[in-house]
Design an enzyme around this catalytic site. Sequence first.
Site, PDB file in Angstrom:
ATOM      1  N   ASN A 138      -3.356  -5.994  -6.430  1.00 35.14           N
ATOM      2  CA  ASN A 138      -4.172  -6.037  -5.228  1.00 35.14           C
ATOM      3  C   ASN A 138      -3.295  -6.658  -4.130  1.00 35.14           C
ATOM      4  O   ASN A 138      -2.784  -7.768  -4.284  1.00 35.14           O
ATOM      5  CB  ASN A 138      -5.403  -6.909  -5.482  1.00 35.14           C
ATOM      6  CG  ASN A 138      -6.274  -7.021  -4.248  1.00 35.14           C
ATOM      7  OD1 ASN A 138      -5.781  -7.140  -3.125  1.00 35.14           O
ATOM      8  ND2 ASN A 138      -7.562  -6.985  -4.464  1.00 35.14           N
ATOM      9  N   ALA A 139      -3.123  -5.926  -3.044  1.00 35.59           N
ATOM     10  CA  ALA A 139      -2.187  -6.352  -2.007  1.00 35.59           C
ATOM     11  C   ALA A 139      -2.546  -7.724  -1.429  1.00 35.59           C
ATOM     12  O   ALA A 139      -1.660  -8.523  -1.119  1.00 35.59           O
ATOM     13  CB  ALA A 139      -2.161  -5.312  -0.895  1.00 35.59           C
TER      14      ALA A 139
ATOM     15  N   CYS B 147      -5.146   3.155   9.924  1.00 31.98           N
ATOM     16  CA  CYS B 147      -5.626   4.542  10.054  1.00 31.98           C
ATOM     17  C   CYS B 147      -7.124   4.573  10.321  1.00 31.98           C
ATOM     18  O   CYS B 147      -7.763   5.611  10.174  1.00 31.98           O
ATOM     19  CB  CYS B 147      -5.257   5.354   8.819  1.00 31.98           C
ATOM     20  SG  CYS B 147      -5.907   4.661   7.297  1.00 31.98           S
TER      21      CYS B 147
ATOM     22  N   PHE C  39       0.863  -1.189   0.000  1.00 31.11           N
ATOM     23  CA  PHE C  39       0.000   0.000   0.000  1.00 31.11           C
ATOM     24  C   PHE C  39       0.903   1.244   0.000  1.00 31.11           C
ATOM     25  O   PHE C  39       0.860   2.070   0.907  1.00 31.11           O
ATOM     26  CB  PHE C  39      -0.949   0.037   1.208  1.00 31.11           C
ATOM     27  CG  PHE C  39      -1.808  -1.188   1.373  1.00 31.11           C
ATOM     28  CD1 PHE C  39      -3.006  -1.320   0.671  1.00 31.11           C
ATOM     29  CD2 PHE C  39      -1.425  -2.224   2.215  1.00 31.11           C
ATOM     30  CE1 PHE C  39      -3.811  -2.443   0.832  1.00 31.11           C
ATOM     31  CE2 PHE C  39      -2.211  -3.352   2.378  1.00 31.11           C
ATOM     32  CZ  PHE C  39      -3.407  -3.467   1.688  1.00 31.11           C
TER      33      PHE C  39
ATOM     34  N   ASP D  96       0.996  -1.191  -4.926  1.00 31.62           N
ATOM     35  CA  ASP D  96      -0.254  -0.446  -4.763  1.00 31.62           C
ATOM     36  C   ASP D  96      -1.179  -0.837  -5.903  1.00 31.62           C
ATOM     37  O   ASP D  96      -0.727  -1.249  -6.971  1.00 31.62           O
ATOM     38  CB  ASP D  96       0.003   1.068  -4.785  1.00 31.62           C
ATOM     39  CG  ASP D  96      -1.095   1.855  -4.077  1.00 31.62           C
ATOM     40  OD1 ASP D  96      -0.884   2.272  -2.919  1.00 31.62           O
ATOM     41  OD2 ASP D  96      -2.172   2.053  -4.688  1.00 31.62           O
ATOM     42  N   SER D  97      -2.491  -0.697  -5.668  1.00 32.48           N
ATOM     43  CA  SER D  97      -3.432  -1.043  -6.741  1.00 32.48           C
ATOM     44  C   SER D  97      -3.699   0.152  -7.663  1.00 32.48           C
ATOM     45  O   SER D  97      -4.360   0.007  -8.673  1.00 32.48           O
ATOM     46  CB  SER D  97      -4.748  -1.537  -6.141  1.00 32.48           C
ATOM     47  OG  SER D  97      -5.273  -0.550  -5.298  1.00 32.48           O
TER      48      SER D  97
HETATM   49  N1  SAH Z   1       1.762   4.200   2.688  1.00 34.24           N
HETATM   50  C1  SAH Z   1       1.240   5.339   1.954  1.00 34.24           C
HETATM   51  C2  SAH Z   1      -0.221   5.595   2.187  1.00 34.24           C
HETATM   52  C3  SAH Z   1      -1.121   4.452   1.856  1.00 34.24           C
HETATM   53  S1  SAH Z   1      -2.777   4.904   1.616  1.00 34.24           S
HETATM   54  C4  SAH Z   1       2.045   6.581   2.326  1.00 34.24           C
HETATM   55  O1  SAH Z   1       2.720   6.580   3.345  1.00 34.24           O
HETATM   56  O2  SAH Z   1       1.962   7.567   1.600  1.00 34.24           O
HETATM   57  C5  SAH Z   1      -3.479   3.435   1.057  1.00 34.24           C
HETATM   58  C6  SAH Z   1      -3.073   3.029  -0.337  1.00 34.24           C
HETATM   59  O3  SAH Z   1      -3.627   1.738  -0.551  1.00 34.24           O
HETATM   60  C7  SAH Z   1      -3.585   3.891  -1.477  1.00 34.24           C
HETATM   61  O4  SAH Z   1      -2.505   4.317  -2.250  1.00 34.24           O
HETATM   62  C8  SAH Z   1      -4.498   2.965  -2.299  1.00 34.24           C
HETATM   63  O5  SAH Z   1      -4.363   3.145  -3.702  1.00 34.24           O
HETATM   64  C9  SAH Z   1      -3.968   1.616  -1.911  1.00 34.24           C
HETATM   65  N2  SAH Z   1      -4.903   0.476  -1.973  1.00 34.24           N
HETATM   66  C10 SAH Z   1      -6.187   0.428  -1.561  1.00 34.24           C
HETATM   67  N3  SAH Z   1      -6.675  -0.832  -1.675  1.00 34.24           N
HETATM   68  C11 SAH Z   1      -5.648  -1.597  -2.156  1.00 34.24           C
HETATM   69  C12 SAH Z   1      -5.509  -2.988  -2.452  1.00 34.24           C
HETATM   70  N4  SAH Z   1      -6.513  -3.838  -2.274  1.00 34.24           N
HETATM   71  N5  SAH Z   1      -4.316  -3.418  -2.907  1.00 34.24           N
HETATM   72  C13 SAH Z   1      -3.280  -2.570  -3.075  1.00 34.24           C
HETATM   73  N6  SAH Z   1      -3.364  -1.258  -2.791  1.00 34.24           N
HETATM   74  C14 SAH Z   1      -4.526  -0.772  -2.348  1.00 34.24           C
END
Ligand code: SAH
Length: 396
Positions: free
Chosen positions: A278-279, A339, A231, A252-253
Amino acid sequence: MPGKPPSPSTPAVKISRRGVERLKTGHVWVYRSDVSADGIPPGALVSVTDERGKFLGSALYSTASQIAVRMISREAVTDLPALLRQRIVDALAYRERVVHNTDAYRVIFSEGDFLPGLIVDRYNDLLSIQVLTQAMDAEPARQAILNGLSEQLHPAAIAERTDPRVRELEQLPPRASSLIQGEKSSTIFTMNGVKFHFDALEGQKTGAFLDQRENYAAAAQYAHGEALDVFCYHGGFALHLAETCSQVTGVDSSRPALEVADRNAALNSREIEWIEANAFDLLRDYSAANHQYDTIVLDPPAFAKSKKTLDTALRGYKELNLRALKMLRPGGILVTCSCSYHVSQSDLLEVLTQASRDVHRTIRVLENRGQAKDHPILLTVPETAYLKCLIVNVSS
Ligand code: SAH
């Protein structure tokens, strides 16, 4: 001590005993069911009294939100614009003391800075503002805020980020995000010595996750070897990990987010691999294929948007943490965040405890952290505390 009596021109709202009890705890919100108010205009400055008419303080009123009353002072406020400007000065003085090594930080954190309904972020020479309530959207409050910010910070431009859902809930007319002062909409900011591109009119939230700034630096202290930032958004953790790790991969997705992440890596002359996936799928596949890392960061979006979704959210957090623990080499570092306001620090610790038992890994907690200090937590307003960040060592 209640202050001077309210000015006769300020409309009054009466709150029930339950509302009074809530204010006594130090909270600043009173819900609609505890308020009697007649014909009060949207966003008005009001004086708040108990059922017998005893003055309790001044507040901002919303005709739409379930949070009808947000206290702004225990005193009678007659000049709201002057109060707003003073609160901006105070918020900046606070940051002078607690924010270091960055030209990007949250200038105003709503209730945390005694300015309920207002968020302001600074990214080097640009400001990004978000207005969440009728009162903060109303003239002349809006003008006082913009003037106050300009006088104190002299930004090249101010952008307003609007959230259509928030405006609808507050019954505010729709308004697009736009520059409201100046013409510059992109810049480069630096935190902990790491540079980032910022575009005031693109991206999620107000542009970056400033609340993680101190956690990036903390994580970088322990990070080593091969690292995976799950993410990763614009690469906040990944770019910091790249200072100490031999190899860094960000996942990231969102393709647009990864494109900015890649530009950020170039800006810092770093080579980082970015994977659009997708994570949940990626972690399942990687852990099944026995991929190994020395450092893993998990910073998912808020899974629990309300209390009702807490159980599902906790299952999501558990799955992520379980897979990450499986993939960490002995001595590895896991940085795991949530968060979601509804997920408490002890919920997250419990999730991690259960995950570690399930995969038979032993964990030692290095740091039990929260949001950066430019997102001040008001002890009596629990909603101001939302970010959790645990840094742990996985010994065997
Ligand atoms: N770590 C980042 C903030 C993450 S916010 C920082 O410090 O700036 C959450 C992120 O998760 C977003 O960028 C969103 O695009 C991503 N996201 C949401 N669902 C997801 C999924 N299922 N798989 C991968 N990424 C995802």
